[in-house]
Design an enzyme around this catalytic site. Structure first.
Site, short mmCIF file in Angstrom:
data_model
loop_
_atom_site.label_atom_id
_atom_site.label_comp_id
_atom_site.label_asym_id
_atom_site.label_seq_id
_atom_site.Cartn_x
_atom_site.Cartn_y
_atom_site.Cartn_z
N LEU A 114 -15.44 -18.50 11.24
CA LEU A 114 -16.73 -18.12 10.66
C LEU A 114 -16.86 -16.62 10.86
O LEU A 114 -16.57 -16.11 11.95
CB LEU A 114 -17.89 -18.85 11.36
CG LEU A 114 -18.14 -20.30 10.95
CD1 LEU A 114 -19.34 -20.85 11.73
CD2 LEU A 114 -18.40 -20.43 9.46
N ASP A 115 -17.29 -15.92 9.84
CA ASP A 115 -17.40 -14.47 9.92
C ASP A 115 -18.32 -14.04 11.06
O ASP A 115 -19.17 -14.79 11.52
CB ASP A 115 -17.94 -13.91 8.60
CG ASP A 115 -17.04 -14.21 7.42
OD1 ASP A 115 -15.83 -14.41 7.64
OD2 ASP A 115 -17.56 -14.27 6.29
#
Length: 261
Positions: A114-115
């Site tokens: 996940l960024d």
């Protein structure tokens, strides 16, 4: 010494790359690369051929470090906050998701990414085979995201998402897109005085920053992004940002069933 001349314990043998993946050393594909590079030894002998099988009594090392063979896997669901790196370490010293799991007695690793500026559902485990399958595009594991954009979003833009968007690394697969609400007013994200619209988007690919790039391509840059579902696991209101919990046996069973395990 070439691996074909080495005799290993014969009982309950598994392919070496599978054992490395199950131990959380690397994905199976990366484990194969480690073997081909001659960085793996079994009982002191360097292995450089794929297909080598090992038993539970064999001593395995990668780059001279013993590989811990897990007898019992651990599975966790984390509500990842923003401003946290989805990695085991960060050279810039930023907090990582593994830092949030310091109370877990067994070292676990994030499944996919996940960024930094994306929050939500993240699975961590030391079950390398499950992690490999959950991340591999051929298994088509669905991920659902809640997306905030400056709206309203036109119907033609939504159709482009549903049909696939051309990015610099090729066309995306068709996405499922639903409006969660109408245009929102006076939100704390509304820094420019514009109105925001909330959408839910489901994809089964895992390209780098894919959702953000898809929306940028149709002319609606993402203001906020949150993953609310990964496979059979969904976001929980009782799990606050940064908190985690162990998966139940039933949840693990359903997750493994999703990828044919």
């Amino acid at each position: 010494m070439e691996s074909k001349n080495i005799v290993f314990n014969a009982e309950n043998r598994e392919r070496l790359q599978k054992v490395l993946a199950q131990a959380g050393v690397a994905s199976r594909r990366h484990a194969e690369q480690l073997i081909l590079e001659g960085r793996v030894t079994v009982n002191g002998d360097t292995i450089s051929a794929l297909g080598t099988k090992v038993g539970i009594k064999d001593h395995i090392e990668v780059d001279g470090k013993p590989v811990e063979r897990f007898e019992e896997f651990q599975y966790y669901l984390l509500n990842k906050p923003v401003s946290v790196i989805t990695s085991a370490s960060d050279p810039q010293g930023r907090p990582t998701v593994v830092d949030l799991m310091k109370d877990v007695p067994t070292r676990v690793y994030p499944v996919g990414r996940l960024d930094y500026d994306t929050s939500g559902v993240l699975v961590l485990t030391n079950d390398g085979e499950l992690a490999h399958r959950l991340m591999h595009p051929s298994y088509g594991v669905e991920k659902t995201y809640r997306v905030w954009v400056q709206g309203p979003v036109g119907i033609n833009a939504l159709e482009r998402l549903r049909q696939g968007v051309l990015l610099e690394d090729g066309n995306t697969a068709p996405a499922k897109v639903e409006r969660v609400s109408g245009v929102l007013k006076r939100t704390n994200l509304d820094s420019k005085g514009d109105h925001l619209e909330v959408l839910e988007v489901t994809i089964h690919e895992g390209r780098n920053r894919q959702i953000r790039r898809m929306f940028a391509a149709i002319g609606y840059p993402v203001v906020k992004l949150e993953r609310i579902r990964f496979g059979t696991l969904t976001q929980e209101k009782t799990l606050c940002s940064g908190a985690y919990r162990a998966l139940t046996r039933q949840e693990v069973k359903e997750l493994r069933s999703t990828v044919g395990l």
